[in-house]
Design an enzyme around this catalytic site. Structure first.
Site, mmCIF file in Angstrom:
data_model
loop_
_atom_site.group_PDB
_atom_site.id
_atom_site.type_symbol
_atom_site.label_atom_id
_atom_site.label_comp_id
_atom_site.label_asym_id
_atom_site.label_seq_id
_atom_site.Cartn_x
_atom_site.Cartn_y
_atom_site.Cartn_z
ATOM 1 N N HIS A 1 -24.625 -71.648 2.123
ATOM 2 C CA HIS A 1 -24.588 -70.422 2.924
ATOM 3 C C HIS A 1 -25.567 -70.523 4.088
ATOM 4 C CE1 HIS A 1 -27.791 -69.587 -0.178
ATOM 5 N NE2 HIS A 1 -28.456 -69.244 0.913
ATOM 6 N N LYS B 1 -28.031 -59.133 -10.926
ATOM 7 C CA LYS B 1 -29.449 -58.908 -11.218
ATOM 8 C C LYS B 1 -30.320 -58.859 -9.972
ATOM 9 C CE LYS B 1 -29.365 -61.992 -14.635
ATOM 10 N NZ LYS B 1 -29.816 -62.994 -15.633
ATOM 11 N N MET B 2 -29.925 -59.587 -8.915
ATOM 12 C CA MET B 2 -30.798 -59.674 -7.747
ATOM 13 C C MET B 2 -30.491 -58.541 -6.773
ATOM 14 S SD MET B 2 -30.993 -63.801 -7.322
ATOM 15 C CE MET B 2 -32.557 -63.783 -6.435
ATOM 16 N N GLU C 1 -26.042 -64.882 3.330
ATOM 17 C CA GLU C 1 -27.009 -64.150 2.505
ATOM 18 C C GLU C 1 -27.777 -63.181 3.390
ATOM 19 O OE1 GLU C 1 -29.870 -66.660 0.564
ATOM 20 O OE2 GLU C 1 -30.584 -65.061 -0.759
ATOM 21 N N HIS D 1 -29.862 -76.186 15.081
ATOM 22 C CA HIS D 1 -28.645 -75.437 14.760
ATOM 23 C C HIS D 1 -27.945 -75.895 13.491
ATOM 24 C CE1 HIS D 1 -26.505 -78.613 17.331
ATOM 25 N NE2 HIS D 1 -25.697 -78.570 16.289
ATOM 26 N N ARG E 1 -17.633 -78.743 -2.782
ATOM 27 C CA ARG E 1 -18.944 -78.133 -2.975
ATOM 28 C C ARG E 1 -20.021 -78.947 -2.270
ATOM 29 N NH1 ARG E 1 -20.383 -74.595 -7.257
ATOM 30 N NH2 ARG E 1 -18.445 -75.194 -8.270
ATOM 31 N N GLU F 1 -23.726 -72.933 15.583
ATOM 32 C CA GLU F 1 -22.663 -73.550 16.381
ATOM 33 C C GLU F 1 -21.344 -73.375 15.635
ATOM 34 O OE1 GLU F 1 -22.989 -77.816 16.811
ATOM 35 O OE2 GLU F 1 -21.366 -77.933 18.246
ATOM 36 N N ARG G 1 -17.109 -74.895 11.091
ATOM 37 C CA ARG G 1 -15.811 -74.794 11.766
ATOM 38 C C ARG G 1 -15.207 -73.419 11.507
ATOM 39 N NH1 ARG G 1 -16.518 -79.796 9.478
ATOM 40 N NH2 ARG G 1 -16.165 -81.588 10.857
#
Lengths: 162, 162
Positions: B108, B138-139, B154, B14, B104, B79, B18
């Site tokens: 994701h 672009k993607m 994503e 998992h 940082r 979780e 939070r």
């Protein structure tokens, strides 16, 4: 049953974390945790590494192209993002584990094992840093180790008695 | 093949994040994303919620005790940790998505779908916030939606052409 027809094809494919140095992180997740490096993709300024446990041995007979495609068709994939240069940047402050302010949010990833005690004895022998050994605190049946960037990895027994 | 005998039983079980308010997050991950709420555990100051896709329909016939045990014996579990009180605390600053400084690190989670365009049309209809629609940037073959706390999710096609 899938909850809706529209989401029947959905899978929780991967979790992405940034790492300072893939030359340190890849050996950690392969040699120590036991995942396989399934795919890597240089995107110019950064490189993505996809890792997963090869439970059924299917990756051994795949071509790299097949592995590249297969990485989105399963669950339990770990994506490591390496922003080029962090590994040799003396000013790089390191990444947040997500477990203290500022930056609290993400908590940990977890690896299920058959025997937590035995797994942790092996981690100790291999020099892995612990956040919580099984003998620390009240929850004796789980442990938390630290990956090379300080991310927490919970070690949980397959069958937990709660 | 598992890389070593010692890690043969290991699974990437998992990922924990939070959340401010489970009354918002649980419906998001069940009704919109399509996961099942497998287990919840009140730990006193906080409650843990375990969610996963019920691909083979096995949860439907399980007792709650069986589900509680089963949650550590598979991959692809999410979780959610709710620290009691954040949902009604006017001073609560919210959690970091991990994608900006300070904080940082985590990037994701990703959900694989058969058809990204179609999945995103449905998300739009359901009022989901987007970080990146398929048509942005672009993607074109991927998207990023935002969960109620601002974590990035994503949306990737099962077979990606890279």
């Amino acid at each position: 049953m899938p909850r809706t027809a529209e989401t029947a094809s959905f899978q929780f494919n991967h979790t992405m974390i940034r790492v300072k140095d893939p030359k340190v992180s890849i050996p950690f997740y392969t040699d120590i945790i036991g995942m396989d490096l399934l795919s890597e993709k240089n995107m110019g300024d950064f490189t993505l590494y996809f890792l997963a446990f090869d439970h059924d041995g299917s990756y051994a007979s795949m071509t790299q192209e097949q592995k590249d495609k297969a990485r989105f068709s399963r669950e339990g994939v770990l994506e490591l993002t390496h922003n080029h240069g962090t590994e040799s940047d003396a000013n790089f402050q390191g990444y947040s584990s997500g477990n203290s302010d500022p930056g609290r949010g993400f908590g940990h990833i977890a690896v299920t094992v058959d025997d937590v005690e035995k797994a942790c004895e092996r981690f100790e022998k291999l020099g892995v840093a612990f956040k919580k050994k099984p003998s620390d605190g009240k929850m004796r049946h789980i442990a938390f180790i630290l990956d090379p960037d300080g991310y927490w990895i919970e070690i949980v027994p397959r069958v937990m008695q709660l």
